[in-house]
Design a protein around this motif. Sequence first.
Motif, PDB file in Angstrom:
ATOM      1  N   ARG A 100      -1.365   3.041  -9.110  1.00  0.00           N
ATOM      2  CA  ARG A 100      -0.906   3.567  -7.830  1.00  0.00           C
ATOM      3  C   ARG A 100       0.561   3.214  -7.592  1.00  0.00           C
ATOM      4  N   LYS A 140      -7.923  -3.617 -10.798  1.00  0.00           N
ATOM      5  CA  LYS A 140      -6.522  -4.005 -10.960  1.00  0.00           C
ATOM      6  C   LYS A 140      -5.722  -2.866 -11.593  1.00  0.00           C
ATOM      7  N   SER A 184      -7.281   2.369  -3.531  1.00  0.00           N
ATOM      8  CA  SER A 184      -6.060   2.610  -4.302  1.00  0.00           C
ATOM      9  C   SER A 184      -5.845   4.081  -4.628  1.00  0.00           C
ATOM     10  N   HIS A 232      -4.941  -5.469  -1.106  1.00  0.00           N
ATOM     11  CA  HIS A 232      -4.484  -5.189  -2.476  1.00  0.00           C
ATOM     12  C   HIS A 232      -4.219  -6.473  -3.259  1.00  0.00           C
ATOM     13  N   ASP A 283      -7.046  -7.027  -5.334  1.00  0.00           N
ATOM     14  CA  ASP A 283      -7.044  -6.117  -6.483  1.00  0.00           C
ATOM     15  C   ASP A 283      -6.251  -6.727  -7.632  1.00  0.00           C
ATOM     16  N   HIS A 328       0.812  -1.224   0.000  1.00  0.00           N
ATOM     17  CA  HIS A 328       0.000   0.000   0.000  1.00  0.00           C
ATOM     18  C   HIS A 328       0.843   1.272   0.000  1.00  0.00           C
ATOM     19  N   GLY A 352       4.067  -4.949  -3.941  1.00  0.00           N
ATOM     20  CA  GLY A 352       3.192  -4.534  -5.041  1.00  0.00           C
ATOM     21  C   GLY A 352       3.962  -4.421  -6.343  1.00  0.00           C
ATOM     22  N   TYR A 362      -4.927  -0.113  -9.055  1.00  0.00           N
ATOM     23  CA  TYR A 362      -3.874  -0.468  -8.111  1.00  0.00           C
ATOM     24  C   TYR A 362      -2.502  -0.445  -8.784  1.00  0.00           C
TER      25      TYR A 362
END
Lengths: 245, 369
Positions: free
Chosen positions: B240, B234, B271, A129, A132, A54, A86, B237
């Motif tokens: 981001r 998706k 996000s 996430h 996501d 994040h 990520g 994110y």
Amino acid sequence: MSADIVTLLHLDKVLSSKLVVVKEINRCDSSFVTSCVLNYCIKNKAAVVLVSTHNSFQHYQNVGLKINYNLQRYVDTGLVDFFNFGEYCINSLLTNNKLPELIPKIKEKIELMRHKHDTVNVILDGVTHLFDLDYSLKEVNLFCNELIKIVTSYNNSFVLCHCNEANEDDVSYLMANLLAHKAHTVLEVENLPSGWSADVAGHLTITYPGLKFDSDHMHIMDIKPSRYLFKLFDRGVKLFAPGTV
Amino acid sequence: MSSFHKTSDSRVTITGTKIKNSLPIISSGIPSLDYVIGGGLPAGSIFAVEEDVLANYSRILLKYFLAEGVACKHDLFIASADENPEDISKELPLPTTIPQDDDLAPTAAGIDKMKIAWRYEGLSQVESSFGSTTNFGHHFDLSKHIEADTIKNCNINYCKLEMEKGGANGFKNTLYHKLLTSIQELISKEEYQSNVKTTSNILRIGIHSLGSPTWMAMDCDDDASGTFGQDLIKFMYCLRVIVRDTNAVVFVTIPAHLFDDDHIMKRLLYSVDNAVRIESFAGSSRETNPVYKDYHGLFHITKLSAIYSLVPFVPPSLDMAFKLKRKKFVIEKLHLPPELEETKEREQDDITGVPKVNCGGFKKKDIEF
């Protein structure tokens, strides 16, 4: 000002399984918990692997400077390992067209740290996430289980998970509850339902499901949660009892 | 000699930016919007606008954002699937040098000035519009467009998204993949990395109507209906992670009222860094409601986050409305109009559509602390 939070989380106690789950309700941001816990770990020279999806390293570095620690210095000395999870997943997704396996890379990092340090704690910032990125509930749940097993079995280390709850019928809500079921401490941070206030940042509720089988709580079905109000400052967080602001 | 040295920020300040929390922030082109979100848009962040039903005002906001970039010589990236992004750049408003105040027409000289009762003379003037005193950002005239030559000289990248055959890495919908890789390629240039000291510039990324039916049409032919909107979540994110810690600022408008599943927007907001929602009165019963006669719509702030800091910005008010004038888009604190006519019943009481906003209506159960 981070001592209040750390005391609440029972991080200084010796427990069989130290899992702390932070639930973010109503778009609340719980990154202050990570910054406070990092401060505590650095003071006590406990090694941390910060697996972040994040926030970026720069965020924690800048917040840390205000709280009075230089995260970069401890990354250089090897006490803290920051893993931008990520970025790792997205690079793999865009170049190889597949999501990487969750556990091996993190396991490798933890084991590397264990050569030098007695306890290796893990902070998992932004479990939500992973959904996501299109990981399934099964994959994320297995990953969390495995991670908790690896970390907490070793010298009283703890795992701190941040879960965002988007909606009550959402997969993120389900995951937060699954983790909370296993947790020793569950911290819920919630924005004020009516909006923002300059006096208070939000509500903070803490429960200890891990104490359910203590002699004190043997005859009680539900342990009463403690409720606080919290306010954020550049140098940390302050807790208030409801009605005392 | 003292052993203490002030560590000066070696980052070269880029035109049109100021530093807050050791992070450059830029203007959105609307001073009152900058004010209500905490000074401006931080570099490396995503700003989302939930569109109004007719998408008039969200489009104007996007144009302001891009025009401010042209005025500050920032680099631009414009993407759209619904229309040609070059058309958007043709309609950018022209900066005006003098801040215009076109709401007060000069009164005739012969009329005496209204005298204020002595007991109110000492009070400071009530200022309900935000950010009117700031000198950060420019003012724009919506009736004039920036000349084509000026646009040509700017460093603008266009991304027209069209359906293409072939696979896309990681996404079911090729549009998202194409947009994401275009942005990634552009951001990887040296001048947009935040740790580069010289030759750095701000990249303003404007994405028009992300997730509109043109985008969505391509991931709903899938069998599993549960995955609807997954590509959008998706994408957001990934965006981001890509823009974080760079000199890029993303301004994206999303037609959230078209999503029948409200969890999509909630997941997206996790996000996104800052988000606002525009609720226009056009076409609704509120258009003719005298309570709102001074405004064109309501302005809601849905998310504000603190980047590189713990303390989030607290907006000065939560009841906000906007109005659009020829040379200004203003966000103001929502005021009910004064009751001037001496009727037996208050005019507002006759209205069947009771406004949702709370102005002083306060019950004990609402008290939170």
